[in-house]
Design an enzyme around this catalytic site. Sequence first.
Site, mmCIF file in Angstrom:
data_model
loop_
_atom_site.group_PDB
_atom_site.id
_atom_site.type_symbol
_atom_site.label_atom_id
_atom_site.label_comp_id
_atom_site.label_asym_id
_atom_site.label_seq_id
_atom_site.Cartn_x
_atom_site.Cartn_y
_atom_site.Cartn_z
ATOM 1 N N HIS A 214 0.821 -1.214 0.000
ATOM 2 C CA HIS A 214 0.000 0.000 0.000
ATOM 3 C C HIS A 214 0.858 1.268 0.000
ATOM 4 O O HIS A 214 0.602 2.218 -0.749
ATOM 5 C CB HIS A 214 -0.914 -0.001 1.222
ATOM 6 C CG HIS A 214 -1.946 -1.091 1.185
ATOM 7 N ND1 HIS A 214 -2.734 -1.408 2.267
ATOM 8 C CD2 HIS A 214 -2.321 -1.938 0.197
ATOM 9 C CE1 HIS A 214 -3.546 -2.400 1.943
ATOM 10 N NE2 HIS A 214 -3.309 -2.736 0.703
ATOM 11 N N ARG A 322 -12.654 8.982 -13.770
ATOM 12 C CA ARG A 322 -13.230 8.083 -12.767
ATOM 13 C C ARG A 322 -14.337 8.821 -12.019
ATOM 14 O O ARG A 322 -14.069 9.611 -11.121
ATOM 15 C CB ARG A 322 -12.159 7.621 -11.780
ATOM 16 C CG ARG A 322 -10.925 6.978 -12.408
ATOM 17 C CD ARG A 322 -9.981 6.548 -11.296
ATOM 18 N NE ARG A 322 -8.729 6.002 -11.780
ATOM 19 C CZ ARG A 322 -7.591 6.678 -11.886
ATOM 20 N NH1 ARG A 322 -7.563 7.971 -11.556
ATOM 21 N NH2 ARG A 322 -6.493 6.092 -12.329
ATOM 22 N N ARG A 358 -15.987 7.269 -17.469
ATOM 23 C CA ARG A 358 -16.359 5.919 -17.046
ATOM 24 C C ARG A 358 -17.566 5.999 -16.126
ATOM 25 O O ARG A 358 -17.571 6.763 -15.167
ATOM 26 C CB ARG A 358 -15.196 5.237 -16.328
ATOM 27 C CG ARG A 358 -15.496 3.791 -15.936
ATOM 28 C CD ARG A 358 -14.285 3.105 -15.345
ATOM 29 N NE ARG A 358 -13.939 3.612 -14.029
ATOM 30 C CZ ARG A 358 -12.856 3.251 -13.335
ATOM 31 N NH1 ARG A 358 -12.000 2.388 -13.879
ATOM 32 N NH2 ARG A 358 -12.602 3.756 -12.146
ATOM 33 N N GLU A 458 -11.604 -5.948 -18.504
ATOM 34 C CA GLU A 458 -10.831 -6.173 -17.279
ATOM 35 C C GLU A 458 -11.208 -7.487 -16.599
ATOM 36 O O GLU A 458 -10.729 -7.795 -15.512
ATOM 37 C CB GLU A 458 -11.016 -4.994 -16.319
ATOM 38 C CG GLU A 458 -12.469 -4.610 -16.085
ATOM 39 C CD GLU A 458 -12.625 -3.296 -15.350
ATOM 40 O OE1 GLU A 458 -11.707 -2.905 -14.601
ATOM 41 O OE2 GLU A 458 -13.684 -2.648 -15.506
ATOM 42 N N ASN A 481 -4.800 -3.441 -14.733
ATOM 43 C CA ASN A 481 -4.619 -3.739 -13.304
ATOM 44 C C ASN A 481 -5.511 -4.900 -12.867
ATOM 45 O O ASN A 481 -5.039 -5.900 -12.303
ATOM 46 C CB ASN A 481 -4.938 -2.499 -12.454
ATOM 47 C CG ASN A 481 -4.036 -1.331 -12.789
ATOM 48 O OD1 ASN A 481 -3.085 -1.461 -13.557
ATOM 49 N ND2 ASN A 481 -4.321 -0.187 -12.217
ATOM 50 N N ASP A 482 -6.810 -4.771 -13.095
ATOM 51 C CA ASP A 482 -7.740 -5.830 -12.705
ATOM 52 C C ASP A 482 -7.592 -7.065 -13.587
ATOM 53 O O ASP A 482 -7.675 -8.200 -13.109
ATOM 54 C CB ASP A 482 -9.189 -5.330 -12.764
ATOM 55 C CG ASP A 482 -9.582 -4.564 -11.509
ATOM 56 O OD1 ASP A 482 -8.854 -4.659 -10.508
ATOM 57 O OD2 ASP A 482 -10.608 -3.874 -11.532
ATOM 58 N N ARG A 492 -2.666 -7.866 -6.115
ATOM 59 C CA ARG A 492 -1.403 -7.156 -6.327
ATOM 60 C C ARG A 492 -0.966 -6.319 -5.135
ATOM 61 O O ARG A 492 0.185 -5.866 -5.094
ATOM 62 C CB ARG A 492 -1.501 -6.273 -7.576
ATOM 63 C CG ARG A 492 -2.434 -5.098 -7.464
ATOM 64 C CD ARG A 492 -2.693 -4.495 -8.837
ATOM 65 N NE ARG A 492 -3.585 -3.360 -8.749
ATOM 66 C CZ ARG A 492 -3.191 -2.097 -8.873
ATOM 67 N NH1 ARG A 492 -1.939 -1.826 -9.090
ATOM 68 N NH2 ARG A 492 -4.062 -1.122 -8.782
ATOM 69 N N CYS A 529 -5.700 1.728 -20.176
ATOM 70 C CA CYS A 529 -5.766 2.760 -19.129
ATOM 71 C C CYS A 529 -5.239 2.255 -17.791
ATOM 72 O O CYS A 529 -5.374 2.913 -16.775
ATOM 73 C CB CYS A 529 -7.199 3.274 -18.962
ATOM 74 S SG CYS A 529 -8.399 2.015 -18.489
#
Length: 605
Positions: A214, A322, A358, A458, A481-482, A492, A529
Amino acid sequence: MKSEISGVKLRFSKNMGESGSGAEVEIKGFSVSKGIAHGEAFVLLHKELETPVYEIRDSDKPAEIKRFEAAILKARKDILELKSELSAKVGEAEAAIFDAHILVLEDVAVMQETLSMFGEKNYNIEYCYSSVINKFIAAFERIDDPYIKERIADFKDVSRRVLGNMLGVQTAKIGAFSDPLVLVSSDFAPADFSLVDKSKILAIVTEKGSQTSHTAILSRSLGIPCVVGIPEVAEKVSSGDMLLVDGYNGMLVINPSERTLSHYTELESAQKEIALVYATSLPYPSVTPDGRAFSVEINISSPEEISEDSAVAACDGVGLFRTENFFMEFGGFPDEESQFKAYRDAALAARGKPVVVRTLDLGGDKNLSLMKAVNKEENPFMGYRAIRFCLDHKDIFLAQLRAILRASAYGKVKILLPMISSIREVEKSKLLIEQAKGELEKEGQPFDKNLELGVMIEVPSAALTADVIAAECDFISIGTNDLIQYLLAVDRVNDLVANLYEPTHTAVIRTLDMVVASALKAGIPACVCGELAADPIFAPLLLGMGVTEFSMSPKSVSEIKFLLRKVPYEKARALRDEVLGLKRSRQIASYLRSFHYEALERFLK
């Protein structure tokens, strides 16, 4: 000398403020955020709060329960404020790590056992809460499961906050009484950012952590040099010691000599010169040497992020807006008019460049107060979120769609649907978009009738049916990422399985190529993205696959644009062909690094 702030001990050296008082010591760790910093150390040692125990009379029990509820609510408010603050600076995806803290805070089992013990034993509520938390932690420590053990840190962090509220421990910001400092801790937790004025952090050095921890994620997003994996660093360093942090090579130098400082000054100057070289690409078109056009766009969470900053102004548009961050800041579901103003402001600020909005990606792991209708889930990352929630709450979805459509009258706005797992979800969404268009037409509201619709890939099921989905939309945006997490079954941000998160895994490479090929075959653009779009090692490979739009944090724009302007498309295509023939992740990573070095060698000598 010691001082305490909100459950944190601050250890001071006897020679605080005196530089060069000891011999130079170099300690090797791991770099997780690039940069070089030099300054005084500030050591944070988490202190276990001493919880008193005493009996409560029956007549005082209602007030005691209210005190517990108030502490929980305040902790929740503080966590969400910290998340919102960081979301505005680093983006919603990175700040979402605080959702795990909310889940711990609202854990039903903890609440029930605390109140049960309180009712049976008649002890003060903070003692009951502390006892239950310690019981859970002890149980987790006995379970041989990496994910469960990872959650122990969350329990400790959240419980310190709740107990601090009940015990009346006041929080003070470090930056309120200090100059910029290098923060040193055995484990700098995400919540510790609430203690610190981010502008006063020169660097962060910790004993624990990894590339995907994190703290590492937030440090990179905030542009703060960070080195982890320094054994017993909180014991080896005292506040006031002079430190030099090398975030390029993962090195900590205690009491650096003048010679060492001079060396790193040269290194830092070289890095700044490289950054200036990258920036030279900003005024020029995004085109490869052999004429292949591409776009370098930015990810934002609010219209204010489209600033006059040179990199932002020179980008080719907004590849990802976002919208869920706006919902969180609003504190509920904002009405159509409030949303319209936000999306309109973004469209106007973009000055004719595209803005990809989005739709709401909230729910599941983002268990906020405005989602009370959503039940807690065993596996929220694969749960009731994003498009699944929106299609079940058509009034909320329609209000957002209407607002986006209305904003399209002020700029080149596009709609992007998140977390799509089947073609049915795309078709249902398109029906609602048509419904929103019909309503606006009847009302005489202007909007772009040719507004483009995109789908995020994703989820593995969407990747495997990308050809079917591509036939029903105007562009595809890959959320790497996903997608990588779901493909490899790896969290991750879980340090214990972070080594399994491999973007160069052959399954990832082949999936990305298949998705892009499906888009190209359908005659629509493929965008990326996720973090890979901003990875200079990966960008040429994505270009070679056929990706034409790269969306990223503003700080990465100049480097990626410079790089892609130097890589002929035909060479990138040959790179793609070569990489698809490799069968090992290490081989792929090594080949991509070599290509990157050769592509930039003559420009950065």
